[in-house]
Design a protein around this motif. Sequence first.
Motif, mmCIF file in Angstrom:
data_model
loop_
_atom_site.group_PDB
_atom_site.id
_atom_site.type_symbol
_atom_site.label_atom_id
_atom_site.label_comp_id
_atom_site.label_asym_id
_atom_site.label_seq_id
_atom_site.Cartn_x
_atom_site.Cartn_y
_atom_site.Cartn_z
ATOM 1 N N ASN A 24 0.925 -1.141 0.113
ATOM 2 C CA ASN A 24 0.096 -0.134 0.075
ATOM 3 C C ASN A 24 0.656 1.118 0.045
ATOM 4 O OD1 ASN A 24 -1.487 -2.003 2.107
ATOM 5 N ND2 ASN A 24 -2.775 -1.160 0.644
ATOM 6 N N SER A 43 -8.220 1.464 7.750
ATOM 7 C CA SER A 43 -7.839 0.554 6.549
ATOM 8 C C SER A 43 -6.929 -0.359 7.146
ATOM 9 C CB SER A 43 -7.718 1.270 5.311
ATOM 10 O OG SER A 43 -6.300 2.104 5.394
ATOM 11 N N THR A 44 -6.080 -1.063 6.159
ATOM 12 C CA THR A 44 -5.121 -1.815 6.523
ATOM 13 C C THR A 44 -3.753 -1.648 5.676
ATOM 14 O OG1 THR A 44 -5.713 -3.553 4.699
ATOM 15 C CG2 THR A 44 -6.668 -3.947 6.874
ATOM 16 N N PHE A 45 -2.745 -1.990 6.255
ATOM 17 C CA PHE A 45 -1.491 -1.862 5.379
ATOM 18 C C PHE A 45 -0.654 -3.364 5.347
ATOM 19 C CE2 PHE A 45 3.276 -1.840 5.934
ATOM 20 C CZ PHE A 45 3.554 -1.174 4.715
ATOM 21 N N THR A 46 -0.324 -3.756 4.177
ATOM 22 C CA THR A 46 0.373 -5.100 3.749
ATOM 23 C C THR A 46 1.755 -4.673 3.429
ATOM 24 O OG1 THR A 46 -1.816 -5.981 3.147
ATOM 25 C CG2 THR A 46 0.249 -6.911 2.555
ATOM 26 N N ARG A 105 5.421 -6.661 2.399
ATOM 27 C CA ARG A 105 6.090 -8.171 2.250
ATOM 28 C C ARG A 105 7.804 -8.055 2.594
ATOM 29 N NH1 ARG A 105 7.294 -10.840 -3.851
ATOM 30 N NH2 ARG A 105 6.788 -13.034 -3.229
ATOM 31 N N THR A 135 4.480 -13.258 8.865
ATOM 32 C CA THR A 135 4.439 -13.477 7.459
ATOM 33 C C THR A 135 3.667 -14.606 6.992
ATOM 34 O OG1 THR A 135 6.660 -14.116 7.358
ATOM 35 C CG2 THR A 135 6.213 -11.697 7.302
ATOM 36 N N GLN A 178 4.537 -12.079 3.097
ATOM 37 C CA GLN A 178 3.272 -10.905 3.341
ATOM 38 C C GLN A 178 2.875 -10.857 4.638
ATOM 39 O OE1 GLN A 178 0.589 -10.436 0.098
ATOM 40 N NE2 GLN A 178 2.175 -10.803 -1.455
ATOM 41 N N PHE A 179 2.247 -9.795 5.271
ATOM 42 C CA PHE A 179 1.563 -9.688 6.478
ATOM 43 C C PHE A 179 0.714 -8.429 6.325
ATOM 44 C CE2 PHE A 179 5.007 -6.629 6.825
ATOM 45 C CZ PHE A 179 4.529 -5.597 7.484
ATOM 46 N N THR A 180 -0.366 -8.592 6.951
ATOM 47 C CA THR A 180 -1.490 -7.341 7.103
ATOM 48 C C THR A 180 -1.837 -6.886 8.175
ATOM 49 O OG1 THR A 180 -2.243 -7.950 4.819
ATOM 50 C CG2 THR A 180 -3.770 -6.790 6.332
ATOM 51 N N PHE A 181 -1.858 -5.576 8.544
ATOM 52 C CA PHE A 181 -2.197 -5.081 9.928
ATOM 53 C C PHE A 181 -3.360 -4.129 9.601
ATOM 54 C CE2 PHE A 181 -1.522 -1.707 13.573
ATOM 55 C CZ PHE A 181 -1.763 -2.763 14.592
ATOM 56 N N GLY A 182 -4.170 -3.955 10.527
ATOM 57 C CA GLY A 182 -5.453 -2.935 10.391
ATOM 58 C C GLY A 182 -4.809 -1.829 11.148
#
Length: 263
Positions: A155, A164-167, A169, A215, A220-224
């Motif tokens: 992002n 929203s979220t951030f992803t 890698r 990951t 990849q990881f995603t965090f709100g």
Amino acid sequence: MTLKPFLLAALASLGLSQAASAHFQLIFTPDTLIERPGDVPLKLIFWHPFENGHVMDMAEPLEFYAVHRGEKIDLMDTLAPMTFTGATNAGAAFNGSVPVKRSGDYVLVVVPAPYYEASEDIFIQQIAKSYLNRNAIPTDWMAPQGLTTEIVPLNKPTNVIAGSTFTGRVLAEGAPVPGIEVEVEYIAAQPDMETDTATAPTTAPSPGGTLVAVTDENGQFTFGIPKAGFWGFAALGSGPETDFEGKDLSQDAVIWIRAWDME
């Protein structure tokens, strides 16, 4: 690529995930969306900004530069040593600047010298990136920078919307790193650009300890993102180097993003 088994065991036995949690290498400037051309001041600090905690002494970085439109801009000669004062102590840090002239992204990169954590008898090296942009024109933010280890944003890192979220890698030598813990940090206490001191925290860390994502098989990881401000992510031990001067080394990838409230 993951940490070698012997290092994982060593870090676990030392309690690294707790003792070294929230060590974060900062590349900080309060302004990330630049309107006018000129030199943008910034600070390099190794600190615990969520709780305004301990400040670690920084040695002179091995590298400090910006990437703009694919061109590397060496910033080492802009660095000047300073002492940064947090709530509990003061530590060696650096003031610097980056020339922002043309429109587009400026990817800031610092490769610090490994830091010796005496309480754990290990070294920590946090290879960090942050981002500036002028005139809302995207140029470089999505590109890997070819670092030993790094987090590539999926992002746009300069204008993530709170809620929203951030992803990201995680890469090591260009390859994704699965199964790595990624610690999450918020700059609740901001560095004062004039006084080299920390402001009072605007919020406290959440109960339950350090926020962590892991990951997936693609690295990849995603965090709100719950709140506007600066958020940092540190992939612990994501780098290929696992020892330095005969001791264990945690070579981490760090990225900083800026989140905004919608008007």
